[in-house]
Design an enzyme around this catalytic site. Sequence first.
Site, PDB file in Angstrom:
ATOM      1  N   ILE A 101       3.645  -6.119 -11.265  1.00 36.20           N
ATOM      2  CA  ILE A 101       2.107  -5.394 -11.431  1.00 36.20           C
ATOM      3  C   ILE A 101       1.725  -5.504 -13.058  1.00 36.20           C
ATOM      4  CG2 ILE A 101       1.366  -2.640 -11.139  1.00 36.20           C
ATOM      5  CD1 ILE A 101       3.446  -2.294  -9.226  1.00 36.20           C
TER       6      ILE A 101
ATOM      7  N   ASP B 115       8.798  -7.814 -22.634  1.00 35.14           N
ATOM      8  CA  ASP B 115       9.389  -7.235 -21.412  1.00 35.14           C
ATOM      9  C   ASP B 115      10.834  -8.283 -21.931  1.00 35.14           C
ATOM     10  OD1 ASP B 115      10.206  -8.845 -18.947  1.00 35.14           O
ATOM     11  OD2 ASP B 115       8.712  -7.285 -18.471  1.00 35.14           O
TER      12      ASP B 115
ATOM     13  N   THR C 155      13.819 -10.634 -17.165  1.00 32.73           N
ATOM     14  CA  THR C 155      15.125 -10.513 -16.233  1.00 32.73           C
ATOM     15  C   THR C 155      14.623 -11.823 -15.273  1.00 32.73           C
ATOM     16  OG1 THR C 155      13.908  -9.026 -14.734  1.00 32.73           O
ATOM     17  CG2 THR C 155      15.174  -8.221 -16.561  1.00 32.73           C
TER      18      THR C 155
ATOM     19  N   ILE D   4      14.256  -2.809 -23.157  1.00 33.64           N
ATOM     20  CA  ILE D   4      13.697  -1.702 -23.207  1.00 33.64           C
ATOM     21  C   ILE D   4      15.026  -0.269 -23.769  1.00 33.64           C
ATOM     22  CG2 ILE D   4      11.406  -1.361 -22.048  1.00 33.64           C
ATOM     23  CD1 ILE D   4      12.719   0.024 -19.586  1.00 33.64           C
TER      24      ILE D   4
ATOM     25  N   THR E  36       6.966   5.701  -8.052  1.00 38.27           N
ATOM     26  CA  THR E  36       7.007   5.137  -7.111  1.00 38.27           C
ATOM     27  C   THR E  36       6.406   6.048  -5.435  1.00 38.27           C
ATOM     28  OG1 THR E  36       8.376   3.743  -5.461  1.00 38.27           O
ATOM     29  CG2 THR E  36       9.172   4.519  -7.190  1.00 38.27           C
ATOM     30  N   ASP E  37       5.982   6.105  -4.665  1.00 37.61           N
ATOM     31  CA  ASP E  37       6.202   7.054  -3.521  1.00 37.61           C
ATOM     32  C   ASP E  37       7.738   7.270  -3.556  1.00 37.61           C
ATOM     33  OD1 ASP E  37       6.299   4.723  -2.266  1.00 37.61           O
ATOM     34  OD2 ASP E  37       4.520   5.093  -1.310  1.00 37.61           O
ATOM     35  N   GLU E  38       8.168   6.004  -3.315  1.00 36.81           N
ATOM     36  CA  GLU E  38      10.125   6.930  -2.358  1.00 36.81           C
ATOM     37  C   GLU E  38      10.412   7.547  -3.822  1.00 36.81           C
ATOM     38  OE1 GLU E  38      11.909   2.605  -2.221  1.00 36.81           O
ATOM     39  OE2 GLU E  38       9.947   1.385  -2.124  1.00 36.81           O
TER      40      GLU E  38
ATOM     41  N   TYR F  44      18.005   3.061  -6.878  1.00 40.72           N
ATOM     42  CA  TYR F  44      16.756   2.795  -6.533  1.00 40.72           C
ATOM     43  C   TYR F  44      15.826   3.624  -6.739  1.00 40.72           C
ATOM     44  CZ  TYR F  44      11.369   1.133  -7.362  1.00 40.72           C
ATOM     45  OH  TYR F  44       9.726   1.045  -7.541  1.00 40.72           O
TER      46      TYR F  44
ATOM     47  N   LYS G  55      10.000  -9.983  -2.103  1.00 37.79           N
ATOM     48  CA  LYS G  55       9.758  -8.305  -1.544  1.00 37.79           C
ATOM     49  C   LYS G  55       8.938  -8.886  -0.115  1.00 37.79           C
ATOM     50  CE  LYS G  55      10.244  -6.100  -5.153  1.00 37.79           C
ATOM     51  NZ  LYS G  55      10.103  -5.595  -6.449  1.00 37.79           N
TER      52      LYS G  55
ATOM     53  N   VAL H  79      13.522 -10.345   9.598  1.00 37.27           N
ATOM     54  CA  VAL H  79      12.982  -8.793   9.607  1.00 37.27           C
ATOM     55  C   VAL H  79      13.543  -8.062   9.934  1.00 37.27           C
ATOM     56  CG1 VAL H  79      10.950  -7.399  11.110  1.00 37.27           C
ATOM     57  CG2 VAL H  79      10.651  -9.743  10.579  1.00 37.27           C
ATOM     58  N   TYR H  80      14.059  -6.783   8.816  1.00 29.09           N
ATOM     59  CA  TYR H  80      14.998  -6.000   8.617  1.00 29.09           C
ATOM     60  C   TYR H  80      14.730  -5.386  10.299  1.00 29.09           C
ATOM     61  CZ  TYR H  80      16.186  -6.657   4.372  1.00 29.09           C
ATOM     62  OH  TYR H  80      16.059  -7.631   2.867  1.00 29.09           O
TER      63      TYR H  80
ATOM     64  N   ASP I 284      19.428  -4.633  10.042  1.00 26.99           N
ATOM     65  CA  ASP I 284      18.367  -4.028   8.773  1.00 26.99           C
ATOM     66  C   ASP I 284      19.099  -3.186   7.673  1.00 26.99           C
ATOM     67  OD1 ASP I 284      16.636  -2.113   9.227  1.00 26.99           O
ATOM     68  OD2 ASP I 284      16.663  -0.953  10.043  1.00 26.99           O
TER      69      ASP I 284
HETATM   70  P1  NAD Z   1       9.405  -6.316 -11.051  1.00 28.26           P
HETATM   71  O1  NAD Z   1      10.542  -6.255 -10.476  1.00 28.26           O
HETATM   72  O2  NAD Z   1       7.711  -7.892 -10.151  1.00 28.26           O
HETATM   73  O3  NAD Z   1       8.905  -6.572 -12.455  1.00 28.26           O
HETATM   74  C1  NAD Z   1       9.569  -6.313 -13.454  1.00 28.26           C
HETATM   75  C2  NAD Z   1       9.497  -6.268 -15.308  1.00 28.26           C
HETATM   76  O4  NAD Z   1      10.128  -5.176 -15.744  1.00 28.26           O
HETATM   77  C3  NAD Z   1      10.225  -7.799 -14.647  1.00 28.26           C
HETATM   78  O5  NAD Z   1       8.960  -8.503 -15.987  1.00 28.26           O
HETATM   79  C4  NAD Z   1      11.479  -7.555 -15.907  1.00 28.26           C
HETATM   80  O6  NAD Z   1      11.402  -8.739 -16.181  1.00 28.26           O
HETATM   81  C5  NAD Z   1      10.357  -6.024 -16.106  1.00 28.26           C
HETATM   82  N1  NAD Z   1      12.199  -5.722 -17.140  1.00 28.26           N
HETATM   83  C6  NAD Z   1      12.692  -5.762 -16.485  1.00 28.26           C
HETATM   84  N2  NAD Z   1      14.183  -4.650 -17.150  1.00 28.26           N
HETATM   85  C7  NAD Z   1      14.177  -4.941 -18.205  1.00 28.26           C
HETATM   86  C8  NAD Z   1      14.490  -4.009 -19.245  1.00 28.26           C
HETATM   87  N3  NAD Z   1      15.219  -3.599 -19.823  1.00 28.26           N
HETATM   88  N4  NAD Z   1      13.159  -3.567 -20.614  1.00 28.26           N
HETATM   89  C9  NAD Z   1      12.757  -5.087 -20.675  1.00 28.26           C
HETATM   90  N5  NAD Z   1      11.800  -4.684 -19.327  1.00 28.26           N
HETATM   91  C10 NAD Z   1      12.685  -5.227 -18.558  1.00 28.26           C
HETATM   92  O7  NAD Z   1       7.922  -5.013 -10.378  1.00 28.26           O
HETATM   93  P2  NAD Z   1       6.599  -4.717 -10.443  1.00 28.26           P
HETATM   94  O8  NAD Z   1       7.438  -4.523  -8.991  1.00 28.26           O
HETATM   95  O9  NAD Z   1       5.491  -5.676 -11.030  1.00 28.26           O
HETATM   96  O10 NAD Z   1       7.215  -3.104 -11.052  1.00 28.26           O
HETATM   97  C11 NAD Z   1       6.520  -2.310 -12.118  1.00 28.26           C
HETATM   98  C12 NAD Z   1       6.744  -1.338 -11.822  1.00 28.26           C
HETATM   99  O11 NAD Z   1       6.060   0.203 -10.686  1.00 28.26           O
HETATM  100  C13 NAD Z   1       8.653  -0.434 -11.890  1.00 28.26           C
HETATM  101  O12 NAD Z   1       8.724   0.360 -12.561  1.00 28.26           O
HETATM  102  C14 NAD Z   1       8.751  -0.035 -10.351  1.00 28.26           C
HETATM  103  O13 NAD Z   1       9.445   0.860  -9.432  1.00 28.26           O
HETATM  104  C15 NAD Z   1       7.057   0.329 -10.341  1.00 28.26           C
HETATM  105  N6  NAD Z   1       6.482   0.341  -8.681  1.00 28.26           N
HETATM  106  C16 NAD Z   1       5.935  -0.530  -7.932  1.00 28.26           C
HETATM  107  C17 NAD Z   1       6.219  -0.851  -6.754  1.00 28.26           C
HETATM  108  C18 NAD Z   1       6.079  -2.050  -5.961  1.00 28.26           C
HETATM  109  O14 NAD Z   1       5.064  -2.375  -4.615  1.00 28.26           O
HETATM  110  N7  NAD Z   1       5.969  -3.213  -6.393  1.00 28.26           N
HETATM  111  C19 NAD Z   1       5.238  -0.006  -6.029  1.00 28.26           C
HETATM  112  C20 NAD Z   1       4.773   1.451  -6.864  1.00 28.26           C
HETATM  113  C21 NAD Z   1       5.824   1.417  -8.072  1.00 28.26           C
HETATM  114  P1  TYD Z   2       9.796  -4.562   0.439  1.00 29.35           P
HETATM  115  O1  TYD Z   2       8.801  -5.185  -0.103  1.00 29.35           O
HETATM  116  O2  TYD Z   2      11.104  -4.857  -0.289  1.00 29.35           O
HETATM  117  O3  TYD Z   2       9.405  -3.175  -0.194  1.00 29.35           O
HETATM  118  P2  TYD Z   2      10.227  -1.642  -0.387  1.00 29.35           P
HETATM  119  O4  TYD Z   2      11.582  -1.588   0.632  1.00 29.35           O
HETATM  120  O5  TYD Z   2      10.222  -1.100  -1.862  1.00 29.35           O
HETATM  121  O6  TYD Z   2       9.506  -0.997   0.807  1.00 29.35           O
HETATM  122  O7  TYD Z   2      10.048  -4.121   1.939  1.00 29.35           O
HETATM  123  C1  TYD Z   2       9.224  -4.044   2.579  1.00 29.35           C
HETATM  124  C2  TYD Z   2       9.085  -3.465   3.807  1.00 29.35           C
HETATM  125  O8  TYD Z   2       9.979  -4.578   4.368  1.00 29.35           O
HETATM  126  C3  TYD Z   2      10.713  -2.581   3.902  1.00 29.35           C
HETATM  127  O9  TYD Z   2      11.119  -1.858   5.119  1.00 29.35           O
HETATM  128  C4  TYD Z   2      11.854  -3.648   4.378  1.00 29.35           C
HETATM  129  C5  TYD Z   2      10.803  -3.999   5.093  1.00 29.35           C
HETATM  130  N1  TYD Z   2      11.878  -5.742   4.569  1.00 29.35           N
HETATM  131  C6  TYD Z   2      12.074  -7.045   5.131  1.00 29.35           C
HETATM  132  O10 TYD Z   2      12.255  -6.889   7.027  1.00 29.35           O
HETATM  133  N2  TYD Z   2      12.680  -8.043   5.312  1.00 29.35           N
HETATM  134  C7  TYD Z   2      12.288  -8.431   4.306  1.00 29.35           C
HETATM  135  O11 TYD Z   2      12.988  -9.473   3.977  1.00 29.35           O
HETATM  136  C8  TYD Z   2      12.295  -8.018   2.746  1.00 29.35           C
HETATM  137  C9  TYD Z   2      12.730  -7.859   1.574  1.00 29.35           C
HETATM  138  C10 TYD Z   2      11.608  -6.759   2.937  1.00 29.35           C
END
Ligand code: NAD
Ligand code: TYD
Length: 339
Positions: free
Chosen positions: A12, A33, A36, A60, A125-127, A153, A192, A209-210, A275
Amino acid sequence: MTVLVTGGAGFIGSNFVYYMLKKYPDYRVICVDCLTYAGNLSTLESALKNPNFAFYKTNICDREGIYEIFAKEKPDIVVNFAAESHVDRSIEGPEIFLRTNILGTQVMMDACREYGIKRYHQVSTDEVYGDLPLDRPDLFFTEQTPIHTSSPYSASKASADLLVMAYNRTYDLPTTISRCSNNYGPYHFPEKLIPLMIANALNDRPLPVYGKGENVRDWLYVEDHCKAIDLIIHNGTVGEVYNIGGHNEMKNIDIVKLICKKLNKPESLIRFVTDRKGHDLRYAIDPTKIHNELGWLPETRFADGIDLTIDWYLKNTDWWENIISGEYRNYYERMYGSR
Ligand code: NAD
Ligand code: TYD
Protein backbone atom coordinates in the site's frame (compact mmCIF):
# COMPACT_ATOMS: atom_id res chain seq x y z
CA MET A 1 4.99 20.38 1.60
CA THR A 2 7.12 17.36 2.53
CA VAL A 3 5.37 14.04 3.20
CA LEU A 4 7.36 11.29 4.86
CA VAL A 5 6.00 7.82 4.09
CA THR A 6 7.25 4.78 6.01
CA GLY A 7 6.88 1.32 4.48
CA GLY A 8 6.77 2.86 0.99
CA ALA A 9 8.51 -0.15 -0.59
CA GLY A 10 5.60 -2.39 0.41
CA PHE A 11 2.19 -2.89 -1.15
CA ILE A 12 0.00 0.00 0.00
CA GLY A 13 2.89 2.36 0.81
CA SER A 14 4.27 2.16 -2.74
CA ASN A 15 0.84 2.75 -4.25
CA PHE A 16 0.54 5.78 -1.96
CA VAL A 17 3.99 7.11 -3.00
CA TYR A 18 2.98 6.95 -6.68
CA TYR A 19 -0.44 8.44 -5.95
CA MET A 20 1.07 11.41 -4.09
CA LEU A 21 3.86 12.08 -6.62
CA LYS A 22 1.27 12.19 -9.38
CA LYS A 23 -1.38 14.19 -7.55
CA TYR A 24 0.96 16.75 -5.94
CA PRO A 25 3.83 17.50 -8.34
CA ASP A 26 5.03 20.28 -6.01
CA TYR A 27 5.28 18.02 -2.92
CA ARG A 28 8.42 16.25 -1.78
CA VAL A 29 7.83 12.58 -0.90
CA ILE A 30 10.35 10.87 1.37
CA CYS A 31 10.20 7.10 1.78
CA VAL A 32 11.69 5.35 4.82
CA ASP A 33 11.76 1.56 4.55
CA CYS A 34 14.22 -1.02 5.89
CA LEU A 35 13.35 -3.46 3.08
CA THR A 36 12.22 -6.54 4.97
CA TYR A 37 11.19 -9.59 2.94
CA ALA A 38 8.03 -7.59 2.07
CA GLY A 39 9.82 -4.47 0.84
CA ASN A 40 11.10 -4.30 -2.70
CA LEU A 41 13.17 -1.44 -4.08
CA SER A 42 12.34 -2.43 -7.66
CA THR A 43 8.75 -1.43 -6.86
CA LEU A 44 10.00 2.15 -6.46
CA GLU A 45 12.11 2.14 -9.63
CA SER A 46 10.10 4.86 -11.39
CA ALA A 47 9.73 6.96 -8.23
CA LEU A 48 13.52 6.93 -7.76
CA LYS A 49 13.85 8.80 -11.07
CA ASN A 50 11.63 11.61 -9.75
CA PRO A 51 13.61 14.55 -8.28
CA ASN A 52 10.81 15.13 -5.73
CA PHE A 53 11.36 11.66 -4.24
CA ALA A 54 14.01 10.40 -1.82
CA PHE A 55 14.51 6.95 -0.31
CA TYR A 56 16.15 6.02 3.00
CA LYS A 57 16.85 2.39 3.87
CA THR A 58 16.21 2.76 7.60
CA ASN A 59 14.36 0.77 10.24
CA ILE A 60 11.59 2.71 12.00
CA CYS A 61 12.85 1.26 15.31
CA ASP A 62 16.26 2.91 14.73
CA ARG A 63 15.73 6.09 16.75
CA GLU A 64 19.02 7.73 15.79
CA GLY A 65 18.55 6.99 12.10
CA ILE A 66 14.97 8.26 12.12
CA TYR A 67 15.90 11.46 13.99
CA GLU A 68 18.66 12.15 11.44
CA ILE A 69 16.14 11.86 8.60
CA PHE A 70 13.73 14.22 10.37
CA ALA A 71 16.52 16.74 11.04
CA LYS A 72 17.49 16.71 7.36
CA GLU A 73 14.12 16.45 5.61
CA LYS A 74 11.87 18.36 8.04
CA PRO A 75 8.65 16.55 7.06
CA ASP A 76 5.32 18.35 7.44
CA ILE A 77 3.23 15.18 7.32
CA VAL A 78 4.18 11.64 8.35
CA VAL A 79 2.19 8.62 7.16
CA ASN A 80 3.19 5.42 8.93
CA PHE A 81 2.57 2.34 6.77
CA ALA A 82 5.66 0.41 7.91
CA ALA A 83 4.61 -2.77 9.65
CA GLU A 84 4.82 -6.50 9.73
CA SER A 85 1.53 -7.16 8.01
CA HIS A 86 0.84 -10.89 7.58
CA VAL A 87 -1.41 -12.66 10.10
CA ASP A 88 0.04 -16.13 9.35
CA ARG A 89 3.59 -14.93 10.03
CA SER A 90 2.44 -13.29 13.28
CA ILE A 91 1.11 -16.67 14.44
CA GLU A 92 4.48 -18.24 13.64
CA GLY A 93 6.57 -15.52 15.34
CA PRO A 94 4.86 -12.62 17.14
CA GLU A 95 7.94 -10.79 18.47
CA ILE A 96 8.95 -8.84 15.37
CA PHE A 97 5.32 -7.71 15.08
CA LEU A 98 5.45 -6.18 18.54
CA ARG A 99 8.82 -4.57 17.88
CA THR A 100 8.04 -3.00 14.49
CA ASN A 101 4.35 -2.29 14.85
CA ILE A 102 4.37 -0.92 18.40
CA LEU A 103 7.89 0.27 19.23
CA GLY A 104 8.47 1.49 15.68
CA THR A 105 5.30 3.57 15.93
CA GLN A 106 6.57 5.02 19.20
CA VAL A 107 9.91 6.03 17.62
CA MET A 108 8.11 7.69 14.71
CA MET A 109 5.86 9.68 17.04
CA ASP A 110 8.77 10.65 19.30
CA ALA A 111 10.56 12.00 16.22
CA CYS A 112 7.42 13.97 15.35
CA ARG A 113 7.35 15.48 18.85
CA GLU A 114 11.06 16.28 18.75
CA TYR A 115 11.08 17.95 15.34
CA GLY A 116 7.47 19.13 15.04
CA ILE A 117 5.04 18.14 12.31
CA LYS A 118 1.62 19.23 11.09
CA ARG A 119 0.17 15.72 11.08
CA TYR A 120 1.10 12.18 12.07
CA HIS A 121 -1.13 9.62 10.36
CA GLN A 122 -1.25 5.99 11.52
CA VAL A 123 -2.33 3.44 8.93
CA SER A 124 -4.26 0.86 10.90
CA THR A 125 -6.61 -1.99 10.08
CA ASP A 126 -10.18 -3.14 10.61
CA GLU A 127 -8.65 -6.25 12.22
CA VAL A 128 -8.34 -4.30 15.50
CA TYR A 129 -12.12 -4.77 15.90
CA GLY A 130 -11.85 -8.58 15.84
CA ASP A 131 -14.50 -10.31 13.75
CA LEU A 132 -18.24 -10.38 13.12
CA PRO A 133 -20.43 -13.49 12.98
CA LEU A 134 -21.23 -14.92 9.56
CA ASP A 135 -24.98 -15.07 10.29
CA ARG A 136 -25.40 -11.36 11.16
CA PRO A 137 -24.97 -9.49 7.86
CA ASP A 138 -26.62 -6.49 9.53
CA LEU A 139 -23.56 -5.86 11.74
CA PHE A 140 -20.64 -3.63 10.70
CA PHE A 141 -17.55 -2.17 12.38
CA THR A 142 -17.97 1.50 13.25
CA GLU A 143 -15.34 3.70 14.90
CA GLN A 144 -17.16 3.00 18.19
CA THR A 145 -16.84 -0.78 17.94
CA PRO A 146 -14.65 -1.97 20.85
CA ILE A 147 -11.11 -3.14 20.12
CA HIS A 148 -11.15 -6.94 20.37
CA THR A 149 -8.20 -8.56 18.65
CA SER A 150 -7.67 -12.16 17.52
CA SER A 151 -4.12 -12.50 16.14
CA PRO A 152 -0.72 -11.25 17.32
CA TYR A 153 -0.77 -9.05 14.19
CA SER A 154 -4.07 -7.37 15.06
CA ALA A 155 -3.06 -7.09 18.73
CA SER A 156 0.13 -5.27 17.71
CA LYS A 157 -1.80 -2.89 15.43
CA ALA A 158 -4.39 -2.21 18.14
CA SER A 159 -1.60 -1.52 20.66
CA ALA A 160 -0.09 0.98 18.25
CA ASP A 161 -3.50 2.67 17.83
CA LEU A 162 -3.82 3.05 21.60
CA LEU A 163 -0.34 4.55 21.75
CA VAL A 164 -1.24 7.01 18.99
CA MET A 165 -4.34 8.10 20.92
CA ALA A 166 -2.24 8.47 24.07
CA TYR A 167 0.30 10.68 22.26
CA ASN A 168 -2.55 12.83 20.98
CA ARG A 169 -4.14 13.24 24.40
CA THR A 170 -0.95 13.53 26.48
CA TYR A 171 1.42 15.41 24.18
CA ASP A 172 -1.10 17.07 21.84
CA LEU A 173 0.51 15.34 18.89
CA PRO A 174 -1.71 16.11 15.85
CA THR A 175 -2.62 12.53 14.97
CA THR A 176 -5.19 10.75 12.84
CA ILE A 177 -5.80 7.01 12.47
CA SER A 178 -7.41 5.13 9.61
CA ARG A 179 -8.68 1.56 9.89
CA CYS A 180 -9.05 -0.01 6.49
CA SER A 181 -10.44 -3.29 5.22
CA ASN A 182 -8.51 -5.75 2.99
CA ASN A 183 -6.80 -4.07 0.05
CA TYR A 184 -5.98 -5.58 -3.34
CA GLY A 185 -4.20 -4.29 -6.43
CA PRO A 186 -0.71 -3.92 -7.97
CA TYR A 187 2.44 -4.72 -5.92
CA HIS A 188 0.52 -6.90 -3.43
CA PHE A 189 3.00 -9.38 -1.95
CA PRO A 190 2.14 -12.94 -3.06
CA GLU A 191 1.80 -14.31 0.48
CA LYS A 192 -1.67 -12.70 0.71
CA LEU A 193 -4.86 -14.31 -0.61
CA ILE A 194 -5.47 -12.62 -3.98
CA PRO A 195 -1.89 -12.42 -5.34
CA LEU A 196 -1.05 -15.88 -3.97
CA MET A 197 -4.00 -17.38 -5.82
CA ILE A 198 -3.16 -15.52 -9.04
CA ALA A 199 0.50 -16.61 -8.92
CA ASN A 200 -0.31 -20.24 -8.04
CA ALA A 201 -3.05 -20.48 -10.65
CA LEU A 202 -0.76 -19.09 -13.35
CA ASN A 203 1.81 -21.75 -12.40
CA ASP A 204 -0.88 -24.49 -12.27
CA ARG A 205 -0.11 -25.03 -8.59
CA PRO A 206 -2.65 -26.00 -5.89
CA LEU A 207 -4.78 -23.18 -4.45
CA PRO A 208 -4.77 -23.57 -0.65
CA VAL A 209 -8.08 -22.40 0.85
CA TYR A 210 -8.17 -22.31 4.66
CA GLY A 211 -11.00 -24.25 6.33
CA LYS A 212 -14.09 -24.25 4.14
CA GLY A 213 -13.37 -20.90 2.50
CA GLU A 214 -16.47 -19.41 4.14
CA ASN A 215 -14.62 -16.51 5.82
CA VAL A 216 -15.66 -13.10 4.55
CA ARG A 217 -13.43 -10.10 3.81
CA ASP A 218 -14.42 -6.60 2.64
CA TRP A 219 -12.15 -5.89 -0.38
CA LEU A 220 -11.05 -2.40 -1.36
CA TYR A 221 -9.00 -1.43 -4.42
CA VAL A 222 -5.71 0.01 -3.13
CA GLU A 223 -6.05 3.33 -4.98
CA ASP A 224 -9.30 4.02 -3.13
CA HIS A 225 -7.42 3.53 0.15
CA CYS A 226 -4.75 6.00 -1.01
CA LYS A 227 -7.46 8.56 -1.86
CA ALA A 228 -8.96 8.16 1.61
CA ILE A 229 -5.62 8.72 3.34
CA ASP A 230 -4.96 11.77 1.16
CA LEU A 231 -8.32 13.23 2.30
CA ILE A 232 -7.66 12.43 5.97
CA ILE A 233 -4.18 13.95 6.11
CA HIS A 234 -5.38 17.15 4.44
CA ASN A 235 -8.93 17.56 5.76
CA GLY A 236 -9.43 15.05 8.58
CA THR A 237 -9.94 16.16 12.17
CA VAL A 238 -6.98 15.79 14.50
CA GLY A 239 -7.48 13.12 17.17
CA GLU A 240 -10.03 11.20 15.10
CA VAL A 241 -10.25 7.64 13.80
CA TYR A 242 -11.69 6.96 10.33
CA ASN A 243 -12.91 3.58 9.07
CA ILE A 244 -12.28 2.90 5.38
CA GLY A 245 -14.09 0.08 3.60
CA GLY A 246 -15.48 -0.91 0.26
CA HIS A 247 -18.90 -2.36 1.16
CA ASN A 248 -17.65 -5.24 -0.91
CA GLU A 249 -17.89 -8.41 1.16
CA MET A 250 -16.89 -11.68 -0.43
CA LYS A 251 -16.25 -15.23 0.77
CA ASN A 252 -12.69 -16.44 0.20
CA ILE A 253 -13.88 -19.41 -1.84
CA ASP A 254 -15.81 -17.13 -4.21
CA ILE A 255 -12.69 -15.01 -4.77
CA VAL A 256 -10.61 -18.09 -5.54
CA LYS A 257 -13.23 -19.48 -7.94
CA LEU A 258 -13.45 -16.10 -9.67
CA ILE A 259 -9.66 -16.02 -10.14
CA CYS A 260 -9.80 -19.55 -11.66
CA LYS A 261 -12.50 -18.41 -14.05
CA LYS A 262 -10.68 -15.23 -15.09
CA LEU A 263 -7.45 -17.14 -15.71
CA ASN A 264 -9.22 -20.03 -17.40
CA LYS A 265 -7.89 -22.52 -14.84
CA PRO A 266 -9.83 -25.53 -13.44
CA GLU A 267 -11.38 -25.35 -9.96
CA SER A 268 -9.80 -28.76 -9.38
CA LEU A 269 -6.66 -26.80 -8.40
CA ILE A 270 -8.46 -25.77 -5.18
CA ARG A 271 -7.34 -27.60 -2.01
CA PHE A 272 -9.12 -27.12 1.30
CA VAL A 273 -6.34 -27.05 3.92
CA THR A 274 -6.14 -26.86 7.73
CA ASP A 275 -7.68 -23.64 8.96
CA ARG A 276 -5.68 -20.67 10.31
CA LYS A 277 -5.54 -20.60 14.12
CA GLY A 278 -7.98 -18.05 15.56
CA HIS A 279 -9.24 -17.33 12.02
CA ASP A 280 -11.47 -14.22 11.97
CA LEU A 281 -14.84 -15.04 10.39
CA ARG A 282 -16.01 -11.80 8.86
CA TYR A 283 -14.77 -8.22 8.51
CA ALA A 284 -17.18 -5.51 7.36
CA ILE A 285 -16.65 -1.78 7.62
CA ASP A 286 -19.23 0.95 7.99
CA PRO A 287 -17.56 3.92 6.22
CA THR A 288 -20.34 6.44 7.01
CA LYS A 289 -18.07 8.78 8.99
CA ILE A 290 -15.44 9.30 6.27
CA HIS A 291 -18.21 9.65 3.71
CA ASN A 292 -20.13 12.28 5.69
CA GLU A 293 -17.11 14.24 6.93
CA LEU A 294 -14.73 14.01 3.99
CA GLY A 295 -16.91 12.95 1.07
CA TRP A 296 -14.99 9.73 0.46
CA LEU A 297 -16.58 6.78 -1.33
CA PRO A 298 -14.92 3.76 -2.92
CA GLU A 299 -14.74 4.45 -6.66
CA THR A 300 -13.49 1.16 -8.10
CA ARG A 301 -16.06 -1.62 -8.40
CA PHE A 302 -14.65 -5.05 -7.52
CA ALA A 303 -15.50 -6.33 -11.01
CA ASP A 304 -13.16 -3.67 -12.47
CA GLY A 305 -10.53 -3.75 -9.71
CA ILE A 306 -9.98 -7.50 -9.97
CA ASP A 307 -9.54 -7.22 -13.75
CA LEU A 308 -7.02 -4.41 -13.32
CA THR A 309 -5.20 -6.48 -10.69
CA ILE A 310 -5.06 -9.70 -12.71
CA ASP A 311 -3.94 -7.72 -15.73
CA TRP A 312 -1.14 -6.14 -13.68
CA TYR A 313 0.11 -9.56 -12.50
CA LEU A 314 0.00 -10.86 -16.08
CA LYS A 315 2.04 -7.88 -17.31
CA ASN A 316 4.50 -7.87 -14.41
CA THR A 317 5.49 -11.52 -14.10
CA ASP A 318 9.14 -10.55 -13.43
CA TRP A 319 8.12 -8.66 -10.28
CA TRP A 320 6.37 -11.57 -8.59
CA GLU A 321 8.39 -14.43 -10.10
CA ASN A 322 11.48 -12.83 -8.63
CA ILE A 323 9.82 -12.84 -5.22
CA ILE A 324 8.49 -16.39 -5.28
CA SER A 325 11.79 -17.83 -6.49
CA GLY A 326 13.78 -16.59 -3.46
CA GLU A 327 13.38 -16.97 0.32
CA TYR A 328 9.62 -17.14 -0.28
CA ARG A 329 10.03 -20.83 -1.20
CA ASN A 330 11.14 -21.69 2.36
CA TYR A 331 8.23 -19.66 3.74
CA TYR A 332 5.79 -21.44 1.46
CA GLU A 333 7.11 -24.88 2.43
CA ARG A 334 6.93 -23.98 6.16
CA MET A 335 3.42 -22.57 5.91
CA TYR A 336 1.79 -24.94 3.45
CA GLY A 337 4.08 -28.01 3.26
CA SER A 338 2.26 -30.18 5.80
CA ARG A 339 -1.08 -28.47 5.86
P1 NAD B 1 3.52 -4.85 3.29
O1 NAD B 1 3.92 -5.99 4.18
O2 NAD B 1 3.28 -5.09 1.85
O3 NAD B 1 4.64 -3.70 3.39
C1 NAD B 1 5.21 -3.32 4.59
C2 NAD B 1 6.43 -2.45 4.28
O4 NAD B 1 6.97 -1.99 5.52
C3 NAD B 1 7.55 -3.21 3.56
O5 NAD B 1 8.06 -2.42 2.53
C4 NAD B 1 8.59 -3.42 4.65
O6 NAD B 1 9.92 -3.47 4.16
C5 NAD B 1 8.38 -2.20 5.53
N1 NAD B 1 8.80 -2.41 6.90
C6 NAD B 1 8.49 -3.46 7.71
N2 NAD B 1 9.10 -3.33 8.91
C7 NAD B 1 9.79 -2.15 8.86
C8 NAD B 1 10.61 -1.47 9.78
N3 NAD B 1 10.84 -1.96 11.00
N4 NAD B 1 11.17 -0.30 9.41
C9 NAD B 1 10.96 0.21 8.16
N5 NAD B 1 10.21 -0.42 7.23
C10 NAD B 1 9.62 -1.57 7.58
O7 NAD B 1 2.25 -4.22 4.00
P2 NAD B 1 0.95 -3.52 3.37
O8 NAD B 1 -0.03 -4.57 3.03
O9 NAD B 1 1.39 -2.55 2.33
O10 NAD B 1 0.40 -2.74 4.63
C11 NAD B 1 0.83 -1.41 4.93
C12 NAD B 1 0.13 -0.92 6.17
O11 NAD B 1 -1.28 -0.96 5.98
C13 NAD B 1 0.40 -1.78 7.41
O12 NAD B 1 0.54 -0.91 8.51
C14 NAD B 1 -0.83 -2.64 7.54
O13 NAD B 1 -1.05 -2.99 8.89
C15 NAD B 1 -1.90 -1.70 7.02
N6 NAD B 1 -3.08 -2.34 6.42
C16 NAD B 1 -2.94 -3.25 5.41
C17 NAD B 1 -4.08 -3.79 4.81
C18 NAD B 1 -3.97 -4.76 3.66
O14 NAD B 1 -4.99 -5.25 3.17
N7 NAD B 1 -2.77 -5.06 3.13
C19 NAD B 1 -5.35 -3.41 5.26
C20 NAD B 1 -5.45 -2.48 6.30
C21 NAD B 1 -4.31 -1.95 6.85
P1 TYD C 1 -4.94 -12.53 3.92
O1 TYD C 1 -4.75 -12.07 2.52
O2 TYD C 1 -3.80 -13.16 4.64
O3 TYD C 1 -5.53 -11.27 4.72
P2 TYD C 1 -6.16 -11.20 6.22
O4 TYD C 1 -5.92 -12.46 6.93
O5 TYD C 1 -5.41 -10.07 6.81
O6 TYD C 1 -7.60 -10.91 6.00
O7 TYD C 1 -6.14 -13.57 3.94
C1 TYD C 1 -7.43 -13.22 3.47
C2 TYD C 1 -8.35 -14.40 3.73
O8 TYD C 1 -7.92 -15.50 2.91
C3 TYD C 1 -8.29 -14.92 5.17
O9 TYD C 1 -9.59 -15.32 5.55
C4 TYD C 1 -7.37 -16.12 5.09
C5 TYD C 1 -7.62 -16.65 3.69
N1 TYD C 1 -6.45 -17.33 3.03
C6 TYD C 1 -6.61 -18.59 2.48
O10 TYD C 1 -7.68 -19.21 2.53
N2 TYD C 1 -5.52 -19.16 1.87
C7 TYD C 1 -4.31 -18.55 1.80
O11 TYD C 1 -3.34 -19.16 1.25
C8 TYD C 1 -4.19 -17.23 2.36
C9 TYD C 1 -2.88 -16.51 2.29
C10 TYD C 1 -5.28 -16.66 2.95
